[in-house]
Scaffold this active site. Structure first.
Site, PDB file in Angstrom:
ATOM      1  N   GLY A 193      -6.769  12.497 -18.351  1.00  0.00           N
ATOM      2  CA  GLY A 193      -6.323  12.051 -19.638  1.00  0.00           C
ATOM      3  C   GLY A 193      -5.226  12.926 -20.616  1.00  0.00           C
ATOM      4  O   GLY A 193      -4.492  13.334 -19.717  1.00  0.00           O
ATOM      5  N   LEU A 223      -8.361   4.593 -16.301  1.00  0.00           N
ATOM      6  CA  LEU A 223      -7.369   5.871 -16.549  1.00  0.00           C
ATOM      7  C   LEU A 223      -7.264   6.863 -15.553  1.00  0.00           C
ATOM      8  O   LEU A 223      -8.440   7.679 -15.320  1.00  0.00           O
ATOM      9  CB  LEU A 223      -7.750   6.333 -18.054  1.00  0.00           C
ATOM     10  N   ASP A 224      -6.112   7.091 -15.134  1.00  0.00           N
ATOM     11  CA  ASP A 224      -5.861   8.269 -14.029  1.00  0.00           C
ATOM     12  C   ASP A 224      -6.854   8.200 -12.884  1.00  0.00           C
ATOM     13  O   ASP A 224      -7.300   9.220 -12.163  1.00  0.00           O
ATOM     14  CB  ASP A 224      -5.922   9.513 -15.000  1.00  0.00           C
ATOM     15  N   ALA A 225      -7.265   6.937 -12.561  1.00  0.00           N
ATOM     16  CA  ALA A 225      -8.244   7.015 -11.432  1.00  0.00           C
ATOM     17  C   ALA A 225      -7.906   6.390 -10.328  1.00  0.00           C
ATOM     18  O   ALA A 225      -8.730   6.047  -9.329  1.00  0.00           O
ATOM     19  CB  ALA A 225      -9.757   6.485 -11.995  1.00  0.00           C
TER      20      ALA A 225
END
Lengths: 284, 284, 284, 284
Positions: free
Chosen positions: B201, B227-229
């Site tokens: 994040g 997100l960011d995964a």
């Protein structure tokens, strides 16, 4: 798991991978690892293949001849066939410094190294107690300039009696004779305490200090008759600063030495090192 | 040199390497690179092979069908066939920070990246002059919460008009909609300024500072809706000390970010990345 | 060489360095090392100074009181005065895994760690022989959920009887009670086998494998009541690839763990670690 | 923030830190950074101190004389007083390779380097467009063996006209004359594309390839009359494998070169480098 490992070199041409993999497949070989390398300057092809032996339909003793006949001769291959059993037999030579020796013994204890260690040889007695606690015989063979020839004869006798496959110089501060080296071509691994080719020879940490380098290193290589000039197997480095004394360089460097030497031993044991001229291919 | 690159996945079984290499050999293919991987948990086999196209006896357009017929179907393979021409077309999205963008442009200028860059898209105007000096069109598309949908439609139109194959988010500080992402599955590469999964994040350098870590990092990954995964392509780290301010972490981290992102782009361009579930195989 | 080491924290203001160095100079102190740090968010000043004791004109036992009177009170300092003698006394707790323990023992043997190790405590018997070969008593204290309280009482008794200054958890797989921890605030060093804050808790290598990270790590930290959340002393990482199995991650990671833990011990011994809130200043 | 920076060397003795910090305190100096180093072989003391100038009660022009009188003479100090304003003026020399130049320009653009860059000088015209897009004048001065002396005179004229403080050789493939070097003692920073002292001279990547090293590197150093033998400022390395071609070594190495050179420039700008004999102290 019982494995066979084939290491190949030959002039480069089309179809080598196809023929090698077809050979393995035709005898029910389950390929576990395969890596190859083409040296375009030399026009040479190099390959390593490992497969499960239990399900292979050729007998262990037939494989080499059959491979030569069906594939090797056709491509003018030089090849070596290894098995991961029985375990190779490794002798460790050491002087007073303990860090590389203990690192190897610790890994061996933890089951990281698939090797038998029938003996440790040292020109000093001090490491005997710990070596023996690991269940490994320790041979103290003092060396002076007068006794050197006799000491080497003694060492060679031990190597023979213990059916030693390869020798590791774990900071062994004596220079081996050309004769000794010839008994173990590309089968003596030395750790040199510098980032070769920088700082060949004695006292590399002193030389590094003098030159004011910002990074020091260590190099594991096969021993050849020319000092510190054999094929490099592995190298690693560590950062140093202007305020580090030579004693601190030594200590920082020892951490690098032990990691590099143990990695080189592991590559050698896994039959992942192929010396070519004065370099090495390290297969994955 | 014109190359074909084949990326394969299928249930693991014996003989796959043999059949693939036999196929290539039977049409005079000179294999340049081959790497394979078995995921034992999934029971899946993965392989990448690259070969010279000029001497190959199949026409470029015949290869896929013939491979499917002769090899693919038999092993229930999913495969993709790529060529290293024409060059892929990459769009770069950027906000205000220049470090990743300039690193990519510099490498492209030096001939390190085999890619066409038809455009750079930014929600800020400041990087226009340098981008254009590199001969690349610069599109300023401002974004507010009100204009976001229209801006994305505008962006998608540009992607289509420029026949963009994949998108690089070079520190683009807007979150793409699920719809945009669905146009480019595993074809949007983002650089996240932390060592994922730590510090997901916003403001990861602040979070790293708060936690007192001794090492910071950056992660290049494919963008998924979470997100960011998405699947991690590459990561790298740098050492920091207690006295580093957040501003210094940002600066140290930017050096890591640009290296990681450029490596990920290179792997992607060389067709060395295979996403599987939420991970990646990176072939050598 | 006998050394005194002063660790200071106080509200930041001008003149602190001048007054501290004037104090040392006024009693003939030969400063060996000095490092300071200002945390601008906290408005705090931190300092570490080491000097030769033999030529210092204050008696060892007078120094703290005199420093408080002449300097400390004026700047509202909290300070600690240490000497590099007698050696601190360190207990090592270990379970079955040997790599961190052997690394510490090897360094101690080689004279790298200025510490006494009166005992090793383990909930398993297997490492007894090697520990004792290094001349260190080994205490086997088995632990089950029923015997845990009694075992900890036993351990605490040993700590007291052996005048233990700090405890190292060298892959000790039991969670210490809050009560035990309170006996050693910021004096229990644990090695966690992940790059914190990623992968807190059990089985971090499994979690790293699942997430598909390209780099794994290890973290040495002081133990607090919250699991894996104490002040980080040191971290290091190693690169992994998609083909590495969990067993290989474990092996690669163990090399990182032992280096990180030994570095943290060294910093702690050299009085270079100052915990502040939940972070650490590591003086040079 | 306006800063003064004092760099000191003198014979080692007690009380130096106390006297220097007392001096700064007595004129209301708020110390921002201080680092010192004792070279025990040389018996020399080195120190760097930085403090806020706005709150300092001495005028900028008085400081040096007052310091000499009150402290410097007493300890036989050689010292230099710097200010972080006006910004130093740096010339960049480059040939055809763009990677180091672009890295510096990108950092300068992003505000990472507190320096003015009045000009870039090149013996080739190709980098003109990008340099000028960054708003920096570009001077193309071709060099042949016949025109070399005239070209250097031309270059020196430009240095003088632009009041250049120091010169960065960003892969400038011409050897500077002794006369040119004498104009900028310890003020010409070169990047050499090897891990010095390994592979001095031309074509170090070829030499690294020949020797079969497993790690390559780059070295930033001050230029002295002896080629590649000046004081080392910074070094860094990267891992390579047997299958890397020389062209790949070059590309991997360029990433190292640009990082090392930019770090060296940063240290130089921050007045953190003190050359001593043929080594450097790098203050933190």
């Amino acid at each position: 798991m019982k494995k066979a490992i084939l290491i190949i070199q030959c002039p480069d041409q089309k179809g080598i991978v196809a023929q090698v993999s077809k050979f393995l497949y035709s005898y029910e070989g389950n390929i576990l690892e395969v890596d190859q390398h083409v040296d375009e300057n030399l026009g040479m092809f190099f390959m390593r293949a490992a497969w499960e032996l239990d399900s292979f339909s050729l007998e262990k003793d037939e494989i080499a001849a059959r491979f030569k006949e069906e594939v090797g001769d056709r491509f003018q291959m030089e090849f070596k066939l290894h098995f991961n059993f029985p375990k190779p037999r490794m002798a460790i030579f050491v002087s007073k410094l303990s860090h590389c020796l203990f690192d190897i013994l610790g890994r061996h204890y933890a089951g990281q190294l698939e090797v038998d260690i029938p003996l440790v040889v040292s020109n000093h007695p001090n490491l005997k107690q710990v070596v023996e606690a690991f269940g490994i015989p320790f041979h103290h063979i003092p060396i002076t300039s007068e006794t050197k020839a006799a000491a080497e004869a003694n060492q060679l006798g031990l190597m023979k009696a213990n059916q030693i496959d390869f020798v590791v110089l774990a900071r062994y501060m004596q220079i081996l004779s050309a004769e000794f080296i010839q008994h173990f071509p590309n089968r003596i691994i030395n750790i040199h305490h510098s980032f070769l080719p920088a700082f060949v020879g004695a006292k590399p940490y002193h030389a590094a200090f003098e030159r004011g380098v910002k990074i020091i290193g260590a190099t594991a290589h096969y021993v050849t008759e020319e000092l510190d000039a054999g094929p490099i197997i592995e190298q690693e480095v560590a950062r140093v600063r202007h305020h580090n004394t030579i004693a601190e360089l030594v200590q920082i460097g020892q951490d690098v030495e032990k990691v590099v030497l143990s990695k080189a031993i592991k590559y050698h044991l896994d039959r992942k090192v192929m010396p070519i001229n004065n370099k090495t291919v390290i297969f994955y």
